[in-house]
Motif scaffolding. Structure first.
Motif, mmCIF file in Angstrom:
data_model
loop_
_atom_site.group_PDB
_atom_site.id
_atom_site.type_symbol
_atom_site.label_atom_id
_atom_site.label_comp_id
_atom_site.label_asym_id
_atom_site.label_seq_id
_atom_site.Cartn_x
_atom_site.Cartn_y
_atom_site.Cartn_z
ATOM 1 N N SER A 2 2.949 49.071 -65.795
ATOM 2 C CA SER A 2 1.978 48.742 -64.769
ATOM 3 C C SER A 2 2.663 48.805 -63.409
ATOM 4 N N GLY A 4 2.763 47.110 -59.469
ATOM 5 C CA GLY A 4 2.361 46.039 -58.565
ATOM 6 C C GLY A 4 1.803 46.559 -57.254
ATOM 7 N N ASP A 77 6.520 49.336 -57.352
ATOM 8 C CA ASP A 77 6.786 48.100 -58.091
ATOM 9 C C ASP A 77 6.458 48.283 -59.566
ATOM 10 N N ARG A 79 6.588 48.065 -63.577
ATOM 11 C CA ARG A 79 6.909 46.980 -64.496
ATOM 12 C C ARG A 79 6.790 47.499 -65.919
ATOM 13 N N THR A 84 5.395 43.588 -67.540
ATOM 14 C CA THR A 84 4.000 43.958 -67.323
ATOM 15 C C THR A 84 3.059 42.768 -67.483
ATOM 16 N N THR A 86 0.803 39.678 -66.688
ATOM 17 C CA THR A 86 0.110 39.346 -65.448
ATOM 18 C C THR A 86 0.288 37.871 -65.114
ATOM 19 N N ARG A 87 0.192 37.573 -63.835
ATOM 20 C CA ARG A 87 0.199 36.181 -63.377
ATOM 21 C C ARG A 87 -1.219 35.857 -62.947
ATOM 22 N N LYS A 125 2.413 35.222 -56.198
ATOM 23 C CA LYS A 125 2.548 36.616 -56.648
ATOM 24 C C LYS A 125 1.575 36.912 -57.790
ATOM 25 N N SER A 127 -1.254 38.577 -59.950
ATOM 26 C CA SER A 127 -1.769 39.916 -60.207
ATOM 27 C C SER A 127 -3.227 39.886 -60.649
ATOM 28 N N ARG A 128 -3.734 38.717 -61.049
ATOM 29 C CA ARG A 128 -5.127 38.531 -61.420
ATOM 30 C C ARG A 128 -5.594 37.190 -60.875
ATOM 31 N N GLU A 147 -8.940 41.607 -59.554
ATOM 32 C CA GLU A 147 -7.829 41.976 -58.692
ATOM 33 C C GLU A 147 -7.798 41.042 -57.481
ATOM 34 N N ALA A 548 4.713 37.483 -63.870
ATOM 35 C CA ALA A 548 5.500 38.630 -63.467
ATOM 36 C C ALA A 548 6.819 38.168 -62.868
#
Length: 577
Positions: A2, A4, A77, A79, A84, A86-87, A125, A127-128, A147, A548
């Motif tokens: 993935s 970033g 970025d 991963r 990969t 998600t946070r 940080k 990602s979701r 997103e 992440a």
């Protein structure tokens, strides 16, 4: 795999000029030499000028392409594997009207919430992002797991205009969406009240400030004929101005060439409210406003015309002379009535008829002076006082559910929307007591409420929306929240609207009725208890988010450096041969 920052892959565009440079040869000037053995690497074909030709340094090209790809992966970025994961960040925004209040710096609290939410997304940080708005009916503004850019865009367009509510259900829902051991970020304008049980995973962030405020507590309009009466209640919260100016503008209605404007100054008692009334002739919408203060939204309302619903009443043949006389006396003075047969008319007839309301006694008649037993809470019996009433009723019980009895005799019953009065008015005095007009007035009120449309045309925030529909038609409700279809027939009770504004009921695409939801809530207008603060989640919650990595992956930089060093070594070795 993935990325970033997917925009970093645009760096791969550098491959195009790199490959082109290896295929294009620049034109060489002719050089006269005495012998070719003096040249280390003769290239006879280079004298032909610019043209595409097969390249001869494949290894160097591949190393330079690898360097470009490694640089693009670092910028994007990249991963891999565990990187990969998600946070996921769950944000909850208070949807109450008070978040629209302006602070001492003139910025609305909601604007500060947007800035803090964006900072929190970057700090975590994420990602979701899942974004919720609390309210009487909690809403999902973005997600689940949208997103970050979409979630922040949804927050930019969100308006906090809801009524006062309990935020606990929304926070518990957010905790379920976040998962066990994960934090939930809640943004509001006041610290948690003393004794409020805040879930341990919630980080409570308050960004408000105490303010004085002048607000409309209620606004009501009633139309009788061509005259519109507007009743207002105004209050101040805090040490604000002792008086204020109320500005009312009546837009032109049917038969009016222009509108009417009124201004009136009103004194505001400390800890109380002032009441004032305006009357307008042939008015359309009436707009009321107060001077702008900390919360302008609760100082502006728009009231549409609210004429009393008219009811058509018809008396059937066969009614007893005493009953007809008593009914005609009441109908001659009751407002909002049309007498005579017609579509949808309320038909009053003798006992045993198919009329909606029957009056008469059957069987042996007995007279009762009490005690009378009534069904408590039934709307038809509101304020019906039976003291001093002499009621003569027949021994044959009318059909349906008993509403009022005396001993074992049913005096009043209800059967599938029909009302039966077991009474002989020639031997009773009920028609000469206050109970008679009150009972018939309650009956007309319920008939009005059962008419198609909205029983009330003005609501405050947090009040449920009642609507009456007919069977066999398709109904749609349109308003600030969008459009929604209504299912069912008869009296429907809808949840309180999330936003103030005008809502229109349409039947098969044609407007039927309108209702105005006013941005008025005394608990939201009182800004004296607002404030700032940050209550963190309990220790141990959210420490191991398992998201992440904290920075970009370093291995693309190592690949880039290795490719450049290898290319330098290869080209240098070729030159020194």
């Amino acid at each position: 795999m993935s990325f970033g920052f997917p925009w970093g892959l645009l760096a791969l565009g550098a491959l195009v000029p790199l490959v082109a440079a290896y295929f294009l040869r620049r034109k060489q000037k002719p050089v006269v030499v005495s012998a070719l053995f003096l040249w280390r690497t003769p290239r006879p074909r280079a004298e032909a000028g610019p043209r595409f030709e097969r390249f001869t340094r494949e290894a160097s090209l591949l190393l330079e392409m690898l360097a470009v790809v490694a640089a693009a992966l670092f910028l994007a970025d990249v991963r891999l594997g565990e990187d990969t994961r998600t946070r996921h960040l769950v944000l909850v925004v208070d949807g109450s009207l008070s978040l629209s209040a302006r602070g001492p710096d003139g910025r609305p609290v909601l604007e500060k919430v947007r800035a803090e939410a964006a900072r929190r997304v970057e700090e975590e940080k994420a990602s979701r992002v899942t974004l919720l708005a609390s309210g009487t009916m909690p809403r999902v503004l973005a997600g689940p797991e949208a997103e970050p850019s979409r979630a922040l865009a949804a927050l930019e367009s969100f308006r906090a205009l809801g009524a006062d509510h309990d935020v606990a259900p929304t926070l518990l829902w957010a905790q379920e969406l976040a998962g066990p051991g994960r934090r939930v970020h809640f943004f509001t304008d006041a610290p948690p009240a003393e004794g409020l049980a805040v879930p341990p995973a919630v980080r409570w962030t308050a960004l408000g400030a105490p303010r004085d405020n002048v607000a409309l507590l209620s606004a009501w309009r009633r139309d009788e004929g061509s005259t519109a009466t507007v009743t207002l209640r105004v209050a101040r919260f805090g040490v604000g101005p002792e008086e204020t100016e109320v500005h009312a503008v009546a837009r032109p209605g049917p038969g009016a060439k222009e509108g009417t404007e009124r201004r009136e100054r009103v004194r505001l008692p400390e800890g109380g409210a002032a009441t004032l009334r305006f009357t307008f002739e042939n008015a359309g919408d009436v707009e009321v406003s107060l001077p702008t203060d900390a919360l302008p939204e609760d100082g502006e309302v728009r009231l549409p015309p609210a004429p009393e619903r008219r009811v058509r009443v018809a008396l059937a043949e066969g009614l007893d002379a005493r009953a007809r006389s008593a009914l005609e006396r009441f109908l001659s003075v009751a407002p909002g009535l049309e007498l005579g047969p017609g579509e949808g008319a309320l038909l009053v007839g003798p006992r045993g008829s198919d009329a909606r309301v029957t009056v008469g006694a059957g069987g042996t008649v007995r007279t009762f002076v009490g005690p009378f037993f009534v069904e408590k809470g039934h709307p038809l019996l509101d304020d019906v006082q039976l003291g001093g009433v002499r009621w003569a009723a027949g021994g044959e019980a009318p059909p349906g559910r008993p509403l009022m009895t005396a001993g074992d005799v049913v005096l009043l019953s209800e059967d599938e929307g029909r009302l039966h009065l077991n009474v002989d008015l020639s031997r009773s005095n009920v028609q000469r007591t206050p109970a008679w007009p009150v009972l018939l007035g309650n009956l007309l009120r319920e008939v009005r409420r059962s008419q198609e449309g909205f029983p009330r045309r003005q609501l405050s925030l947090g009040e449920p929306l009642s609507v009456v529909t007919r069977s066999g038609a398709r109904y749609t409700l349109k308003g600030p929240e969008g459009e929604r279809s209504l299912f069912g027939a008869g009296s429907l009770e809808l949840p309180p609207p999330a936003e103030p504004g005008r809502y229109t009921l349409e039947r098969d695409g044609e407007p039927v009725d309108v209702v105005e939801v006013l941005p008025l809530d005394a608990r939201e207008s009182d800004l004296r208890g607002r404030g700032g603060g940050d209550r963190p989640a309990q220790a141990g919650v959210g420490d191991d988010e398992g998201g992440a990595p904290s920075g970009r992956a370093r291995w693309p930089l190592l690949v880039l450096l290795a490719a450049l060093l290898a290319d330098f070594h290869l080209t240098r070795r070729t030159e020194v041969k």
